[in-house]
Design a protein around this motif. Structure first.
Motif, PDB file in Angstrom:
ATOM      1  N   ILE A 131      -1.988  11.313  18.295  1.00 17.99           N
ATOM      2  CA  ILE A 131      -0.983  10.950  17.161  1.00 17.99           C
ATOM      3  C   ILE A 131      -0.431  12.389  16.859  1.00 17.99           C
ATOM      4  O   ILE A 131      -1.872  13.228  16.024  1.00 17.99           O
ATOM      5  N   MET A 132       0.793  12.177  16.139  1.00 18.19           N
ATOM      6  CA  MET A 132       0.866  13.616  15.483  1.00 18.19           C
ATOM      7  C   MET A 132       1.657  13.311  13.975  1.00 18.19           C
ATOM      8  O   MET A 132       2.269  12.354  13.790  1.00 18.19           O
ATOM      9  N   GLU A 133       1.483  13.802  13.436  1.00 18.42           N
ATOM     10  CA  GLU A 133       1.653  14.009  12.016  1.00 18.42           C
ATOM     11  C   GLU A 133       3.226  15.004  11.612  1.00 18.42           C
ATOM     12  O   GLU A 133       3.464  15.450  12.577  1.00 18.42           O
ATOM     13  N   PRO A 134       4.471  14.241  10.817  1.00 23.04           N
ATOM     14  CA  PRO A 134       5.545  14.798  10.985  1.00 23.04           C
ATOM     15  C   PRO A 134       5.834  16.221  10.594  1.00 23.04           C
ATOM     16  O   PRO A 134       6.162  16.695  10.826  1.00 23.04           O
ATOM     17  N   TRP A 135       4.498  16.594   9.940  1.00 17.65           N
ATOM     18  CA  TRP A 135       4.631  18.360   9.932  1.00 17.65           C
ATOM     19  C   TRP A 135       4.025  18.801  10.351  1.00 17.65           C
ATOM     20  O   TRP A 135       5.112  20.096  10.396  1.00 17.65           O
ATOM     21  N   PHE A 136       3.724  18.381  11.385  1.00 18.69           N
ATOM     22  CA  PHE A 136       3.157  19.346  12.587  1.00 18.69           C
ATOM     23  C   PHE A 136       4.540  19.421  13.539  1.00 18.69           C
ATOM     24  O   PHE A 136       4.583  20.375  13.976  1.00 18.69           O
ATOM     25  N   LEU A 137       5.423  18.188  13.750  1.00 19.15           N
ATOM     26  CA  LEU A 137       6.157  18.076  14.769  1.00 19.15           C
ATOM     27  C   LEU A 137       7.499  19.102  13.386  1.00 19.15           C
ATOM     28  O   LEU A 137       7.992  19.589  14.425  1.00 19.15           O
ATOM     29  N   ALA A 138       7.441  18.677  12.708  1.00 22.37           N
ATOM     30  CA  ALA A 138       7.930  19.795  12.002  1.00 22.37           C
ATOM     31  C   ALA A 138       7.769  21.831  11.872  1.00 22.37           C
ATOM     32  O   ALA A 138       8.740  21.889  12.013  1.00 22.37           O
ATOM     33  N   LEU A 139       7.051  21.472  11.871  1.00 20.16           N
ATOM     34  CA  LEU A 139       6.430  22.798  12.132  1.00 20.16           C
ATOM     35  C   LEU A 139       6.735  24.415  13.254  1.00 20.16           C
ATOM     36  O   LEU A 139       6.860  25.014  13.516  1.00 20.16           O
ATOM     37  N   LEU A 140       5.789  23.299  14.276  1.00 16.02           N
ATOM     38  CA  LEU A 140       6.060  22.859  15.858  1.00 16.02           C
ATOM     39  C   LEU A 140       7.502  23.569  16.155  1.00 16.02           C
ATOM     40  O   LEU A 140       7.924  24.503  17.109  1.00 16.02           O
ATOM     41  N   LEU A 141       8.771  22.097  15.747  1.00 22.64           N
ATOM     42  CA  LEU A 141      10.348  23.012  15.969  1.00 22.64           C
ATOM     43  C   LEU A 141      10.539  24.154  15.298  1.00 22.64           C
ATOM     44  O   LEU A 141      11.426  25.054  15.661  1.00 22.64           O
ATOM     45  N   ALA A 142       9.674  24.571  13.590  1.00 22.23           N
ATOM     46  CA  ALA A 142       9.893  25.813  13.328  1.00 22.23           C
ATOM     47  C   ALA A 142       9.941  27.265  14.256  1.00 22.23           C
ATOM     48  O   ALA A 142      10.905  27.654  14.603  1.00 22.23           O
TER      49      ALA A 142
ATOM     50  N   SER B 193      18.646  25.018  21.649  1.00 23.08           N
ATOM     51  CA  SER B 193      18.508  24.664  19.637  1.00 23.08           C
ATOM     52  C   SER B 193      18.991  23.266  20.133  1.00 23.08           C
ATOM     53  O   SER B 193      18.759  22.257  18.872  1.00 23.08           O
ATOM     54  N   ILE B 194      19.917  22.607  20.441  1.00 18.79           N
ATOM     55  CA  ILE B 194      21.288  21.220  20.232  1.00 18.79           C
ATOM     56  C   ILE B 194      19.950  20.164  20.646  1.00 18.79           C
ATOM     57  O   ILE B 194      19.862  18.977  20.114  1.00 18.79           O
ATOM     58  N   VAL B 195      18.852  20.571  21.848  1.00 26.48           N
ATOM     59  CA  VAL B 195      18.217  19.752  22.187  1.00 26.48           C
ATOM     60  C   VAL B 195      17.142  19.066  21.061  1.00 26.48           C
ATOM     61  O   VAL B 195      16.513  18.351  20.475  1.00 26.48           O
ATOM     62  N   LEU B 196      15.857  20.347  20.943  1.00 29.87           N
ATOM     63  CA  LEU B 196      15.714  20.411  19.566  1.00 29.87           C
ATOM     64  C   LEU B 196      15.871  19.896  18.752  1.00 29.87           C
ATOM     65  O   LEU B 196      15.216  18.915  17.876  1.00 29.87           O
ATOM     66  N   ALA B 197      17.093  19.802  18.009  1.00 24.75           N
ATOM     67  CA  ALA B 197      17.283  19.547  16.907  1.00 24.75           C
ATOM     68  C   ALA B 197      17.794  17.991  17.137  1.00 24.75           C
ATOM     69  O   ALA B 197      17.553  16.932  16.274  1.00 24.75           O
ATOM     70  N   VAL B 198      18.255  17.457  18.101  1.00 30.01           N
ATOM     71  CA  VAL B 198      18.294  16.372  18.412  1.00 30.01           C
ATOM     72  C   VAL B 198      17.189  15.798  18.838  1.00 30.01           C
ATOM     73  O   VAL B 198      17.024  14.195  17.982  1.00 30.01           O
ATOM     74  N   GLY B 199      16.015  15.961  19.026  1.00 31.00           N
ATOM     75  CA  GLY B 199      14.893  15.381  19.607  1.00 31.00           C
ATOM     76  C   GLY B 199      14.239  15.444  17.612  1.00 31.00           C
ATOM     77  O   GLY B 199      13.520  14.604  17.498  1.00 31.00           O
ATOM     78  N   ALA B 200      14.984  16.222  16.931  1.00 29.07           N
ATOM     79  CA  ALA B 200      14.260  16.149  15.966  1.00 29.07           C
ATOM     80  C   ALA B 200      14.725  15.108  14.944  1.00 29.07           C
ATOM     81  O   ALA B 200      13.340  14.296  14.368  1.00 29.07           O
ATOM     82  N   ALA B 201      15.863  14.679  15.180  1.00 35.56           N
ATOM     83  CA  ALA B 201      16.529  13.459  14.155  1.00 35.56           C
ATOM     84  C   ALA B 201      15.895  12.480  15.052  1.00 35.56           C
ATOM     85  O   ALA B 201      15.111  11.644  14.465  1.00 35.56           O
TER      86      ALA B 201
END
Length: 219
Positions: free
Chosen positions: A189-200, A163-171
């Protein structure tokens, strides 16, 4: 030239993951048997992802595939195919976890270590060998994430570590999004919404039963 470029990219990916698996085997605190088991499972899922990538490419170009299959198969996969392949892989992993064929957190923990290392090696090769200036930003982010991952090893529960690594990675990725014209992951090429959805989705998979806790066993 196009064929050489494709082969070069594939070679970089293979080298990156080979080095990542080697690092995982040498550094992971899991027992020798567990390390082999996790490497086998991750390789299996990577193969599934590649197959899903081809399937997604066909589905997204179904009409052209019916008319000229080679035109579709020879054409590189795009970001939409990557998104769809990720969805298929996620559904398969969710099913296998529900069937208790995999241990969710243990696999996620092992895959994260391999993924971060492979990404770091990939961006390092891109920056040093192919003189890609954009890779420097990713190199810094993945370097920090790798250092953080190993700093937390043994000091935090695996799910908290992830969780910590994913949160820092998202930032880190959203910071890159403001500095560069686009985000990429292994050349896609990745859209920000896809990365946000993947992290969720990743955070959602960490909601688990107590018996899903991985056990480390050092020899």
């Amino acid at each position: 030239m196009a064929i050489i470029s494709k082969l070069t990219i594939i070679s970089i990916l293979v080298i990156s993951f080979a080095l990542a698996f080697l690092a995982f085997y040498l550094i992971s605190p899991l027992s020798k048997e567990q390390r082999k088991e996790q490497i086998g499972e991750i390789i299996s899922q990577l193969i599934n992802f590649v197959l899903f990538l081809w399937l997604a490419k066909i589905l997204l170009n179904l009409q052209l595939f019916v008319q000229d299959p080679l035109a579709v198969l020879a054409y590189p996969s795009n970001s939409e195919a990557f998104y769809l392949a990720t969805l298929f892989t996620g559904v398969l992993l969710f099913y296998k976890r529900r069937q208790k064929k995999i241990t969710g957190v243990l696999l996620a923990h092992s895959f994260l270590q391999v993924f971060l290392a492979a990404s770091f090696f990939y961006e390092f090769i891109q920056f040093v060998w192919r003189d890609n200036p954009f890779s420097f930003h990713y190199l810094i982010v993945f370097g920090v994430l790798l250092a953080l991952f190993h700093l937390l090893q043994g000091r935090a529960k695996p799910q908290n570590q992830i969780s910590i690594v994913l949160a820092v990675g998202a930032a880190g990725f959203f910071a890159i999004n403001f500095m560069l014209p686009y985000l990429t992951l292994f050349g896609y090429i990745m859209e920000p919404w896809f990365l946000a959805l993947l992290l969720a989705a990743c955070f959602g998979l960490l909601i688990k039963d107590p018996q899903d806790e991985p056990h480390s066993e050092t020899h």
